[in-house]
Write an enzyme that holds these catalytic residues in place. Structure first.
Site, short mmCIF file in Angstrom:
data_model
loop_
_atom_site.label_atom_id
_atom_site.label_comp_id
_atom_site.label_asym_id
_atom_site.label_seq_id
_atom_site.Cartn_x
_atom_site.Cartn_y
_atom_site.Cartn_z
CG HIS A 1 23.32 58.18 16.75
ND1 HIS A 1 23.59 58.79 17.97
CD2 HIS A 1 22.87 59.16 15.95
CE1 HIS A 1 23.29 60.07 17.90
NE2 HIS A 1 22.85 60.33 16.67
CE LYS B 1 23.53 48.42 28.78
NZ LYS B 1 24.29 49.56 28.28
NE ARG B 2 14.34 49.23 23.04
CZ ARG B 2 13.58 49.72 22.07
NH1 ARG B 2 13.40 51.03 21.97
NH2 ARG B 2 13.00 48.93 21.19
CE LYS C 1 21.45 48.53 23.35
NZ LYS C 1 22.33 49.71 23.53
CB THR D 1 24.15 58.06 26.97
OG1 THR D 1 22.97 57.34 26.57
CG2 THR D 1 24.76 58.74 25.76
CE LYS E 1 21.38 58.98 30.54
NZ LYS E 1 20.36 58.28 29.72
#
Ligand code: 26Q
Length: 828
Positions: free
Chosen positions: A372, A563-564, A569, A671, A675
């Site tokens: 991952h 998100k984290r 990110k 992911t 959504k």
């Protein structure tokens, strides 16, 4: 008949529980009275929730038993999904939906004068995961049950899940998540399947009765693994699969001998050590931390689960393992449970007396590994020293696996010592380390990444040597999410609208959503689509008001990144854009303005300094922006505290714009992006992870693309000059000036120096400055597009319509076709 079977005439012949709303009312009344022992006067919300959950649970139990029996009777191949994380969220609503009891439950609660929304909210999230990887496991087991695949999830029953996040003075504060405090209706303790797990001691050789030299692990300190089972209902198909979570417990034998002679209390206190194993989830989602307790957790899960599977095997097949590999598969969720490879070898050899070759033939045909991450620093390594004192026999086996592997390498690449060194499972150096990813690759017949780009980059980069050796082992399985939770459950108004127009087959066949595309041309359909989005935005706005004290107007564009918190990110890039918008407003460059509400949420690992700084920055910018009368409704920004599964259920349906802005080549899949897409948000994103596939499905014109490609990112390293980029861009210069002038930290000078330096650093691995301009431009495109309501609605509808690929039903079918080879188990 085994001693555990009793002749219960009524068990199979008993009338099945009824499914009408009256049956549910009766069920609740029975539970109030008989299970909970309540009289009318003392029925608090907590008890109402319990009675409802018990009533719904009753409707799962027979199906659960039937599924177990059907799987046993079939005696076909089975898969075990081994994961240190299962981020399940709440169970009640999902169970009601999957049982097809939504209308009856609504009616029953109405009859009883109970607010269903309050019941849903009364349940604690099962937050037994950090983020993407843990939630993926939860979506997978939902889809497996819906596809009737015989898949069991194995994990750890953490007493404390992911920490609760609150914001104090703009900083993240962590508090423990004691999610089990009020009990957990959904779990069933199964003491009959307790396993003893070994730690410590040493390994020794001995000659068995036949004079054969064998090894055994002795002098161990054992810990008990107690299973707790949770039912996992498929969607309206009668199947109920199992999630089995292990809790650690002390054995009853206190160690009064060796260590604690005379120290009774001290030896009882040792109990604690055993119980610590399943105490807390490590809140770390991207870097190894090397803590002994974490390795204990990993081995605890691996050993308990493998023993449990072997127990079931031996009960049916005795000690004949010739068919074991053909009938069992372990899917390893990242390297976290990879010690399973050595554990299966150990048990087959030491306990069942198979030879090395026999055991290896079984193990290496049974294990499959999912990676991952592309961040090299996140690849797990454990020191040999730690292994040797905690798991000495396991270390022996890892060494032997490595020795045989290196021999094979020497044969295939004679004289290539550098390659052997590179590929060795044991990394040499000051301190020897076990490379868990390499152990997983050597021990598995399948290795997969989680999006096409990620899988491609793995075999070109991190795992290139292994790809050269075993190309056929590598494959891609693009992630998905379950549309049952992430549309049907969390977005009822959109679900109704879709069902009215194309029926409800999309709930199990997500591709069917394609039939929405032509409806985008119908003004009346668009109008209803807009009404759903608006309703969902109002719901979220009320939560934001409550949680953050900031007013979000549903007329504005809802621009969301949850998100984290991680540098790759690039929440920081998002903040730079917000500062730029603020700057434009302040300099009166706000003609044709699109009002925007920016929501950022996510947890930072408690030890991750930069991530925590970024949270503080969001809050500091919010403080200034939200209180500036010049800004007004043009721009709002909040940091949404304690982002979690149940929060996403409110957030995703309300989003207009989904921020997926990682540095290309860093996000394995994502992911959350899926959504949002399903719920009709447009994506602003880089060519990273599954964004690429999302854009392929929905079309370039319905996606706001920006930024360097993964290839360009690699080329940029070494000749990157962020200061020159800033200097050459008037807007960027102004943003940096605002930051540097302490505009957002007037009373805390220097607070954001590290953030500023990171942006200006030539070695910034995340290349924030490199993508600033194209991000700002793409955001402007999005803002302009938002003003054309008709066109925006069409694009929104297309996003939902073309999200069919991103169902975990498809993902699980791909795994099953290429890796597992299971036959669905139909029920009578
Ligand atoms: C490792 C060692 C010690 C303690 C903790 C950990 C640890 C725990 C969790 C390391 C990593 C994780 C979680 C990783 C994760 O969530 N990865 C994400 O997986 C998603 C599902 O495949 C992808 O969509 C994301 O791109 C990826 O970041």
């Amino acid at each position: 008949m085994s001693k555990n079977t009793i002749q219960l005439r009524s068990l199979n012949d008993a009338p099945r529980v009824g499914q009408t709303s009256d049956d549910l009312v009766n069920g609740m009344q029975r539970h109030f009275l008989r299970t909970l022992g309540l009289s009318k006067a003392c029925i608090s919300d907590h008890y109402k929730y319990q009675a409802l959950a018990l009533t719904i649970r009753d409707r799962l139990m027979e199906n659960w038993k039937d599924t177990k029996e059907a799987v046993q009777e079939t005696d076909g191949k089975r898969t075990y999904y081994l994961s240190l994380e299962f981020l399940m969220g709440r169970a009640l609503g999902n169970a009601i939906l999957n049982l097809g009891l939504d209308e009856q439950a609504t009616q029953a609660l109405h009859d009883l004068g109970i607010d269903i929304e309050e019941m849903i909210e009364a349940e604690a999230d099962a937050g037994l995961g950090n983020g993407g990887l843990g939630r993926l496991a939860a979506c997978f087991i939902d889809s497996c049950a819906t596809l009737q695949l015989p898949v069991t999830g194995y994990g750890i029953r953490y007493e404390y899940g992911m920490f609760r996040q609150s914001i104090v003075d703009g900083f993240q504060q962590e508090s423990p998540d004691h999610w089990l405090r009020e009990g957990n209706i959904w779990e069933m303790e199964r003491p009959e399947y307790i396993q003893a797990i070994h730690f410590g001691g040493y390994s020794e050789s001995y000659h068995d009765d036949n004079g054969i030299l064998r090894s055994r692990w002795v002098g161990t300190h054992d810990v008990l693994a107690v299973p707790y089972d949770t039912p996992i209902p498929g969607y309206k198909n009668g199947t109920v699969n199992t999630l089995r979570l292990w809790k650690s417990a002390a054995t009853d034998e206190f160690d009064l001998g060796e260590f604690n002679a005379g120290d009774y209390a001290g030896s009882v206190a040792q109990k604690n050590n055993a119980e610590h194993i399943s105490m807390v989830l490590y809140p770390n989602d991207s870097s190894e931390n090397g803590k002994e307790l974490r390795l204990r957790q990993q081995y605890f899960l691996a050993s308990a689960s493998i023993k449990d599977v072997l127990r079931q095997w031996v009960e049916v097949h005795g000690e004949d393992f010739s068919e074991f590999a053909a009938k069992n598969c372990f899917q390893l969720n990242d390297t976290h449970p990879t010690v399973s490879v050595a554990e299966l070898m150990r048990i087959l050899m030491d306990d069942y007396r198979l030879t090395w070759d026999e055991s290896w033939a079984i193990t290496s045909k049974t294990m499959a590994y999912t990676n991952h991450t592309l961040l090299p620093e996140a690849l797990e390594r454990w020191s040999v020293r730690l292994f040797s004192h905690l798991l000495p026999r396991i270390l022996d086996i890892i060494y032997e696996i490595n020795a045989r592997f290196l021999k094979e390498l020497a044969k295939k690449y004679p004289g290539d010592v550098a390659r052997q060194r590179r590929m060795s499972i044991i990394e040499e150096g000051d301190e020897q380390q076990v490379r868990m990813a390499y152990l997983a690759i050597v021990g598995s017949f399948s290795i997969n990444g989680v999006a096409q780009l990620h899988s491609d980059l793995l075999v070109e980069g991190l795992f290139a040597d292994f790809y050269d050796l075993w190309p056929a082992k590598f494959n891609n399985k693009t992630n998905g999410v379950t549309q049952r939770r992430w549309m049907a459950w969390c977005n009822p108004s959109l679900t109704q609208l879709i069902n009215k127009n194309i029926g409800d087959s999309w709930i199990t066949q997500l591709d069917e959503l394609r039939r929405l595309a032509p409806l985008a041309e119908q003004a009346s359909f668009r109008k209803q689509w807009a009404a759903c989005k608006r309703e969902n935005k109002e719901t979220l706005a009320a939560i934001v008001q409550e949680e953050c004290g900031v007013t979000f107007s549903p007329d504005a564009m809802f621009d969301i990144q949850v998100k984290r918190i991680h540098e790759y990110k690039r929440q920081l890039l998002n903040v730079l854009h917000v500062i730029h918008l603020y700057d434009r407003i302040k300099r009166s460059d706000a003609d044709n303005w699109t009002n925007r509400c920016v929501l950022i949420g996510g947890k930072a690992a408690p030890g991750y300094y930069m991530a925590k700084k970024i949270i503080k920055l969001v809050n500091s910018v919010a403080e200034v922006v939200n209180n500036d009368p010049d800004v007004g409704d043009k721009l709002k920004i909040v940091f949404f505290p304690n982002y979690r599964v149940s929060a996403m259920e409110k957030i995703a349906p309300a989003a207009d714009l989904s921020e997926q802005i990682s540095t290309a080549g860093k996000e394995a899949s994502g992911t959350g992006n899926m959504k949002f897409m399903m719920n009709g948000a447009l994506t602003i994103g880089t060519l990273d992870g599954a964004n690429i596939e999302i854009r392929e499905e929905v079309g370039d014109e319905n996606f706001f693309l920006f930024g360097l490609t993964a290839e360009e990112v690699e080329q940029t390293r070494g000749n990157y000059n962020p200061n020159a980029i800033i200097e050459a861009d008037e807007d960027f210069k102004r943003v940096m000036n605002l930051l540097q002038s302490a505009h957002f930290n007037q009373f805390e000078l220097g607070l954001f120096d590290d953030v500023i330096n990171a942006i200006r650093c030539e070695n910034d691995p995340w290349l924030t400055a490199a993508d600033f301009r194209s991000f700002i431009d793409a955001q402007q495109e999005a803002a302009t597009a938002y003003q054309d309501k008709t066109q925006w609605l069409k694009m929104s509808i297309y996003n939902t319509a073309f999200s069919g690929k991103f169902s975990t039903d498809r993902t699980m079918q791909d795994y099953n076709r290429d890796i597992w080879g299971l036959t669905p188990v139909k029920l009578k």
